[in-house]
Motif scaffolding. Structure first.
Motif, short mmCIF file in Angstrom:
data_model
loop_
_atom_site.label_atom_id
_atom_site.label_comp_id
_atom_site.label_asym_id
_atom_site.label_seq_id
_atom_site.Cartn_x
_atom_site.Cartn_y
_atom_site.Cartn_z
N SER A 190 39.10 43.30 33.81
CA SER A 190 40.37 42.81 34.34
C SER A 190 40.34 42.83 35.85
N HIS A 191 40.92 41.79 36.44
CA HIS A 191 40.92 41.67 37.89
C HIS A 191 42.33 41.38 38.39
N ASP A 192 42.61 41.86 39.59
CA ASP A 192 43.82 41.52 40.30
C ASP A 192 43.55 40.25 41.10
N VAL A 193 44.21 39.15 40.74
CA VAL A 193 43.92 37.84 41.33
C VAL A 193 45.06 37.43 42.26
N LEU A 194 44.71 37.07 43.49
CA LEU A 194 45.68 36.65 44.50
C LEU A 194 45.41 35.20 44.88
N LEU A 195 46.48 34.42 45.05
CA LEU A 195 46.36 33.02 45.45
C LEU A 195 47.18 32.77 46.69
N THR A 196 46.52 32.25 47.75
CA THR A 196 47.21 31.80 48.95
C THR A 196 47.01 30.29 49.07
N ARG A 197 47.46 29.71 50.19
CA ARG A 197 47.30 28.26 50.37
C ARG A 197 45.87 27.86 50.67
N THR A 198 45.03 28.82 51.01
CA THR A 198 43.66 28.47 51.41
C THR A 198 42.59 29.09 50.53
N ARG A 199 42.92 30.13 49.75
CA ARG A 199 41.87 30.79 48.99
C ARG A 199 42.40 31.48 47.76
N LEU A 200 41.48 31.79 46.88
CA LEU A 200 41.79 32.59 45.69
C LEU A 200 40.81 33.77 45.67
N THR A 201 41.35 34.98 45.56
CA THR A 201 40.52 36.17 45.55
C THR A 201 40.77 36.97 44.29
N MET A 246 50.88 33.54 44.62
CA MET A 246 50.92 34.04 43.26
C MET A 246 49.99 35.24 43.13
N ARG A 247 50.37 36.12 42.21
CA ARG A 247 49.54 37.30 41.94
C ARG A 247 49.60 37.59 40.45
N GLY A 248 48.46 37.80 39.85
CA GLY A 248 48.44 38.06 38.42
C GLY A 248 47.17 38.75 37.99
N ILE A 249 47.11 39.07 36.73
CA ILE A 249 45.95 39.77 36.17
C ILE A 249 45.23 38.80 35.22
N PHE A 250 43.94 38.63 35.49
CA PHE A 250 43.08 37.80 34.64
C PHE A 250 41.79 38.56 34.38
#
Length: 554
Positions: A68-79, A58-62
């Motif tokens: 505001s940040h660009d947030v990325l979610l993988t199976r192991t981490r959130l950046t 998933m990728r979204g803006i929070f």
């Protein structure tokens, strides 16, 4: 034969040899290429698996904070990376991304704005991720706030995160909790209510709580309850409570398996929440600190550590399972401390140590041990210090080393026994799951030399660098006290330092042992065997504990 004829004969032979060499070379090259091909295929497979695990789900803006940040979610981490507009000059600034590993996240909640008194509903504000962070040996609770007013966007992220967190199978969902309200400073109930229960509730862990009201209460409950209903057991208490529950878990496994001779592993892991115990050696050995929040987070995150245990037998009867035992100075000082239960814990301990040092006498006994596989006679190269040494080979093919003499202290420990008083541990030369125990035999010595040996436990090293101290890595130990005459423990302390006079013991009289901080009186020979990875504790292997307490009595 002419030279031309000789050359004609040689040429076919040489050519056939060359052909054979070429064939061998081709075969070798093809085998190497096949091996390289297999290695490359394996590397490609690993890379694909890593890419799969690191592929963006998933990728979204929070908003994190006020930006505001660009947030990325993988199976192991959130950046999350700050979104910075391009500058008119085209110069880009260096931006550091924040990251949290999902293995450290234990809860995710939807944030809402609610009016006073409103119990449900409310406008969606975003997500809150509750995770742990390390500070030295400690684990601390932290929260990442992701702000986004879109309900659809927020719930989509919430559902994905919840699904990923349920994939951590080692995390408990339903635990049996034992609380000892009488533990040390009687703080166990408050510690659980203020520090542990909120974390369990946040992580959606259900609990079944028993507040113990007597010694042996937890053992009796563990013998009867249905363990298959739970994912783990949690103990909130001091050394005595921990020893009782560890013994109860392993004993229950033996009763269920009907295997008295070959101990089987406990079925459920045990979480230990230190409640201001006297030493908390087991908790310190798997946490490194005496901190209830750290201990609770190890449980919540499902950090599992397999640990060796010992069985203690006398006259062929199992007395208990445990981690450590002390005979001699350790047993007698604990026996004196137990007679002064009305004293504060630290005062009681110091009184017992000083009193036992004042009446320091050696124990006359026969010591036999079975060296652990792959170990030498001594971990630090010492030779045996006993008066008589012999090798005893039993019918089972086990070679026992037997010493007979005077000992001020004998300690057997299957774990390092870290504590605030001994940050490197009472047995720094062993680990939690190496399948062996450390035998520390302190031979007869003067009081001043023995005190020097004790003092060095609070420093980093040197406690074993004395000629009267020997250490061994063992898989079994037998201690047989001999009946002795000549001196009574009730005599005056003013005799001086008669170090060669052993303690009097009539035939069949019980002697004090310190087993996991509990006083146990035994009259006969004691057999101690190490059982690898017999229990699983919530925690991890730590090299040393925090030094927070110093003993001023010596």
């Amino acid at each position: 034969m002419s030279e031309l004829e000789v050359e004609a004969h040689r040429e076919p032979r040489d050519s056939s040899k060359k052909k054979k060499k070429k064939k061998k070379e081709k075969r070798r090259v093809s085998e190497e290429e096949e091996e390289k091909g297999e290695e490359e295929r394996e590397e490609e497979q690993v890379e694909k698996e890593e890419e799969k695990s690191e592929s963006v789900l998933m990728r979204g803006i929070f908003k994190v904070g006020k930006k505001s940040h660009d947030v990325l979610l993988t199976r192991t981490r959130l950046t999350w990376t700050p979104i910075i507009p391009e500058s008119p000059t085209g110069e880009g600034s260096v931006v550091e991304a924040g990251v949290v590993l999902l293995q450290d996240v234990f809860a995710v909640k939807v944030k809402r704005r609610r009016m006073a008194g409103q119990q449900s509903g409310g406008a969606v504000l975003g997500l809150a991720l509750f995770h742990s962070r390390r500070r030295g040996r400690r684990l601390e609770e932290d929260t990442l706030h992701l702000h986004n007013a879109s309900a659809e966007h927020t719930h989509s992220w919430y559902n994905t995160l919840k699904e990923l967190l349920t994939g951590f199978s080692c995390r408990p969902r339903y635990v049996k909790v034992f609380i000892n309200p009488s533990s040390h400073k009687k703080e166990a109930v408050h510690i659980y209510r203020d520090h542990v229960a909120p974390l369990f509730k946040m992580a959606d862990i259900l609990t079944d709580i028993t507040v113990t009201d007597r010694k042996g209460h937890a053992l009796s409950v563990m013998k009867e309850c249905k363990l298959d209903e739970y994912d783990g057991v949690v103990c909130v208490g001091g050394d005595g409570s921990v020893a009782e529950l560890c013994h109860a878990l392993v004993l229950r496994a033996q009763l269920d398996a009907d295997s008295p001779e070959n101990p089987v592993r406990a079925t459920l892991p045990l979480g230990i929440i230190p409640a201001a115990g006297s030493t908390d050696v087991v908790s310190c050995s798997v946490h490194g600190v005496r901190d209830p929040v750290t201990a609770a987070l190890h449980v919540v995150l499902g950090h599992l550590q397999q640990v060796d245990m010992c069985s203690f037998l006398s006259n062929g009867q199992l007395m208990r399972f445990g981690f450590s035992a002390m005979f001699g100075f350790g047993g007698r000082s604990l026996a004196r401390a137990e007679k002064k239960r009305w004293m504060p814990s630290s005062r009681r301990r110091e009184y017992a140590v000083v009193k036992t040092l004042a009446r320091l006498r050696p124990e006359d006994c026969q010591l036999s041990f079975l060296p652990a596989k792959g170990s030498g006679s001594g971990l630090f190269g010492q030779q045996d210090q006993g008066e008589d040494t012999e090798l005893d080979t039993e019918s089972a093919g086990e070679s026992w080393v037997t010493n007979q003499g005077l000992y001020l202290s004998l300690s057997i420990m299957s774990i390092p026994c870290l504590s605030p008083h001994a940050p490197q541990g009472l047995a720094p030369n062993t680990s939690l799951d190496n399948g062996s125990a450390s035998l520390i035999a302190v031979g007869n010595a003067s009081r001043s030399e023995f005190i020097k040996h004790l003092k060095r436990y609070s420093s980093s090293s040197g406690q074993f660098s004395f000629p009267f101290v020997e250490t061994h890595s063992v898989s079994a130990v037998k201690i047989r006290p001999r009946s002795r005459i000549g001196w009574s423990e009730e005599e005056s302390e003013d005799e001086g330092d008669s170090k060669n006079t052993p303690i009097i013991q009539s035939e069949g009289a019980a002697l004090p042992w310190n087993i996991d901080g509990e006083l146990v009186e035994i009259a006969n020979e004691v057999l101690i065997r190490v059982h690898p990875r017999l229990i699983t504790l919530y925690g991890e292997e730590v090299p040393e504990a925090e030094l927070t307490v110093t003993c001023s009595c010596i």
